[in-house]
Design a protein around this motif. Structure first.
Motif, PDB file in Angstrom:
ATOM      1  N   ASP A  93      -1.646  -0.243 -11.815  1.00  5.85           N
ATOM      2  CA  ASP A  93      -1.414   1.144 -11.412  1.00  5.85           C
ATOM      3  C   ASP A  93       0.088   1.395 -11.382  1.00  5.85           C
ATOM      4  O   ASP A  93       0.794   0.922 -10.492  1.00  5.85           O
ATOM      5  CB  ASP A  93      -2.030   1.416 -10.039  1.00  5.85           C
ATOM      6  CG  ASP A  93      -2.073   2.910  -9.713  1.00  5.85           C
ATOM      7  OD1 ASP A  93      -1.377   3.686 -10.395  1.00  5.85           O
ATOM      8  OD2 ASP A  93      -2.804   3.284  -8.779  1.00  5.85           O
ATOM      9  N   THR A  94       0.564   2.142 -12.344  1.00  3.33           N
ATOM     10  CA  THR A  94       2.008   2.405 -12.418  1.00  3.33           C
ATOM     11  C   THR A  94       2.479   3.391 -11.363  1.00  3.33           C
ATOM     12  O   THR A  94       3.688   3.556 -11.169  1.00  3.33           O
ATOM     13  CB  THR A  94       2.363   2.955 -13.812  1.00  3.33           C
ATOM     14  OG1 THR A  94       1.591   4.143 -14.063  1.00  3.33           O
ATOM     15  CG2 THR A  94       2.061   1.923 -14.892  1.00  3.33           C
ATOM     16  N   ASN A  95       1.551   4.063 -10.666  1.00  6.26           N
ATOM     17  CA  ASN A  95       1.946   5.007  -9.619  1.00  6.26           C
ATOM     18  C   ASN A  95       2.264   4.322  -8.297  1.00  6.26           C
ATOM     19  O   ASN A  95       2.767   4.963  -7.374  1.00  6.26           O
ATOM     20  CB  ASN A  95       0.830   6.037  -9.394  1.00  6.26           C
ATOM     21  CG  ASN A  95       0.633   6.938 -10.599  1.00  6.26           C
ATOM     22  OD1 ASN A  95       1.592   7.293 -11.277  1.00  6.26           O
ATOM     23  ND2 ASN A  95      -0.618   7.299 -10.865  1.00  6.26           N
ATOM     24  N   VAL A  96       1.953   3.052  -8.182  1.00  6.42           N
ATOM     25  CA  VAL A  96       2.237   2.323  -6.949  1.00  6.42           C
ATOM     26  C   VAL A  96       3.727   2.004  -6.881  1.00  6.42           C
ATOM     27  O   VAL A  96       4.296   1.430  -7.815  1.00  6.42           O
ATOM     28  CB  VAL A  96       1.405   1.029  -6.869  1.00  6.42           C
ATOM     29  CG1 VAL A  96       1.800   0.225  -5.630  1.00  6.42           C
ATOM     30  CG2 VAL A  96      -0.070   1.361  -6.822  1.00  6.42           C
ATOM     31  N   ILE A  97       4.362   2.382  -5.778  1.00  9.43           N
ATOM     32  CA  ILE A  97       5.795   2.164  -5.592  1.00  9.43           C
ATOM     33  C   ILE A  97       6.010   0.807  -4.932  1.00  9.43           C
ATOM     34  O   ILE A  97       5.337   0.462  -3.954  1.00  9.43           O
ATOM     35  CB  ILE A  97       6.399   3.284  -4.724  1.00  9.43           C
ATOM     36  CG1 ILE A  97       6.171   4.640  -5.391  1.00  9.43           C
ATOM     37  CG2 ILE A  97       7.888   3.052  -4.496  1.00  9.43           C
ATOM     38  CD1 ILE A  97       6.621   5.807  -4.542  1.00  9.43           C
ATOM     39  N   ARG A  98       6.943   0.047  -5.449  1.00  9.79           N
ATOM     40  CA  ARG A  98       7.210  -1.284  -4.912  1.00  9.79           C
ATOM     41  C   ARG A  98       8.313  -1.279  -3.868  1.00  9.79           C
ATOM     42  O   ARG A  98       8.425  -2.219  -3.087  1.00  9.79           O
ATOM     43  CB  ARG A  98       7.589  -2.243  -6.039  1.00  9.79           C
ATOM     44  CG  ARG A  98       6.451  -2.580  -6.988  1.00  9.79           C
ATOM     45  CD  ARG A  98       6.848  -3.714  -7.911  1.00  9.79           C
ATOM     46  NE  ARG A  98       7.229  -4.905  -7.182  1.00  9.79           N
ATOM     47  CZ  ARG A  98       6.376  -5.833  -6.761  1.00  9.79           C
ATOM     48  NH1 ARG A  98       5.089  -5.687  -6.983  1.00  9.79           N
ATOM     49  NH2 ARG A  98       6.805  -6.894  -6.104  1.00  9.79           N
ATOM     50  N   SER A 113       0.864  -3.542  -9.086  1.00  9.86           N
ATOM     51  CA  SER A 113       2.064  -3.108  -9.793  1.00  9.86           C
ATOM     52  C   SER A 113       1.866  -3.139 -11.303  1.00  9.86           C
ATOM     53  O   SER A 113       2.636  -2.528 -12.046  1.00  9.86           O
ATOM     54  CB  SER A 113       3.242  -4.000  -9.403  1.00  9.86           C
ATOM     55  OG  SER A 113       2.943  -5.361  -9.681  1.00  9.86           O
ATOM     56  N   THR A 163       2.899  11.244   0.207  1.00  5.92           N
ATOM     57  CA  THR A 163       1.476  10.996  -0.044  1.00  5.92           C
ATOM     58  C   THR A 163       1.261   9.970  -1.149  1.00  5.92           C
ATOM     59  O   THR A 163       0.119   9.719  -1.537  1.00  5.92           O
ATOM     60  CB  THR A 163       0.775  12.310  -0.430  1.00  5.92           C
ATOM     61  OG1 THR A 163       1.414  12.857  -1.596  1.00  5.92           O
ATOM     62  CG2 THR A 163       0.846  13.317   0.703  1.00  5.92           C
ATOM     63  N   GLY A 164       2.337   9.395  -1.669  1.00  8.83           N
ATOM     64  CA  GLY A 164       2.193   8.413  -2.734  1.00  8.83           C
ATOM     65  C   GLY A 164       1.737   7.060  -2.213  1.00  8.83           C
ATOM     66  O   GLY A 164       1.680   6.810  -1.006  1.00  8.83           O
ATOM     67  N   GLN A 165       1.392   6.180  -3.143  1.00 11.13           N
ATOM     68  CA  GLN A 165       0.946   4.837  -2.796  1.00 11.13           C
ATOM     69  C   GLN A 165       2.118   3.872  -2.876  1.00 11.13           C
ATOM     70  O   GLN A 165       2.941   3.938  -3.781  1.00 11.13           O
ATOM     71  CB  GLN A 165      -0.164   4.381  -3.748  1.00 11.13           C
ATOM     72  CG  GLN A 165      -1.424   5.219  -3.655  1.00 11.13           C
ATOM     73  CD  GLN A 165      -2.484   4.751  -4.626  1.00 11.13           C
ATOM     74  OE1 GLN A 165      -2.207   4.015  -5.561  1.00 11.13           O
ATOM     75  NE2 GLN A 165      -3.715   5.180  -4.398  1.00 11.13           N
TER      76      GLN A 165
END
Length: 345
Positions: free
Chosen positions: A157-162, A154, A239-241
């Motif tokens: 990588d700011t593209n990772v969704i929590r 978190s 398709t996101g992380q």
């Protein structure tokens, strides 16, 4: 999730010119109304969304189904009411249109799942862990020590969704949900008016084309949920992380084959088969070789090596070699005779 307050019922939006509300119906005690046209469809679904996920916790909708079925196709059917007019069938019996309806509330909300990712197949859901769209951090179990490899994703990588959030997916939900409703509508029969279809039968406990019994709200809710699970939920697989926890398997045992011993064993089996097939002239007790060809079966039945009903052929006796049987039979032709008609082919 808190259910929102529904707007007051407006009868003018659902009544066609010349129509009136049924006697005894209180508009103030009515929440939702819909128009169902005379379109020959036995299953008429209707969906009313009451939450489009603005709070980020999922979607809520009221799912309705209006059933209209010709009683000719429901000899054991039970309906809330029948049409006022009837039409005689081919035997002169009066047939009606049976009416019924069911309502259920459908809720989409996030849950945390435990998934097993096998190296030999697709991931499999094992169990529901808890309700919510966030993987919570918890202290490890007694005797278990967790180790974090590197900084948290978190942060790096700011593209990772929590967490899962439905607040910006209203358009996706509306489109996918309407697609699921259309799938139910398309299952209606097109050859005649108000005939049964597989979707309608899934709302009842009956089976078969004439198996409609009575509309079951619980079966309608189950069938509706399965339909949305197949036709709606796949559109939310992005398709996101997303942040998750991974636990590696503990390898307690393994098995493997030693190539040298396996090759020796297979070679021994092959050599044993060759010896038996080529160098053993007779089976035990002086019985000649037998195979799965036609002559072996002739020896089994014609010479009564196996007990069974047979038609004797001259010259075939017990314990004859297959070559001798083939020479004795010669160019004999066989044909199939139908035991019912006694005709041959």
């Amino acid at each position: 999730m808190e259910y929102p307050t529904l707007p007051p019922f407006n009868a003018s939006k659902v009544l066609l010119p010349g129509d009136k509300l049924p006697p005894g119906l209180d508009p103030n005690a009515t929440a939702i109304g819909s128009v169902f046209y005379d379109n020959a469809a036995a299953v008429s679904p209707f969906s009313y969304p009451i939450s489009l996920g603005q709070d980020g916790k999922g979607w809520v909708s009221i799912e309705e189904v209006f059933v209209r079925l010709n009683t000719t196709y429901a000899p054991n059917g039970t309906f809330a009411r029948l049409s006022n007019d009837s039409v005689p069938d081919q035997y002169g019996n009066a047939t009606y249109i049976g009416y019924d309806a069911a309502v259920c509330v459908e809720l989409f909300e996030p849950w945390v799942l435990e998934v097993y990712n096998s190296t030999t197949g697709a991931p499999v859901s094992m169990r529901l862990v808890e309700q919510g769209g966030v993987v919570q951090s918890r202290p490890p179990a007694p005797g278990v020590e967790e180790q974090l490899s590197g900084p948290p994703l978190s942060i790096t990588d700011t593209n990772v969704i929590r967490q899962l959030d439905s607040s910006n997916l209203a358009n996706v939900y509306i489109t996918a949900h309407q697609n699921s409703v259309n799938q139910l509508t398309k299952d209606n029969g097109r050859d005649s008016y108000y005939v049964p279809c597989p979707t309608l039968l899934s709302f009842t406990s009956g089976r078969g084309s004439l198996g409609y019994t009575e509309l079951s709200p619980s079966m309608f809710a189950e069938s509706r949920g399965l339909s949305d699970g197949s036709n709606l939920l796949p559109y939310f697989a992005g398709t996101g992380q997303m942040l998750a926890r991974r636990y590696n398997d503990r390898v307690l045992s393994n098995a493997y084959a030693r190539p040298i011993y396996a090759a020796l064993y297979l070679a021994f089996i092959m050599i044993l088969g060759l010896v038996v097939g080529l160098f053993v002239p007779k089976l035990p007790l002086g019985v000649p070789h037998r195979d799965f060809n036609m002559y072996t079966w002739m020896a089994a039945f014609q010479a009564e090596e196996l007990v069974g009903e047979s038609i004797k052929l001259p010259g075939i006796s017990r314990n004859m070699a297959l070559d001798n049987i083939a020479e004795q039979v010669g160019g004999l032709k066989f044909r199939y005779v139908d035991p019912q008609t006694r005709s041959g082919y």
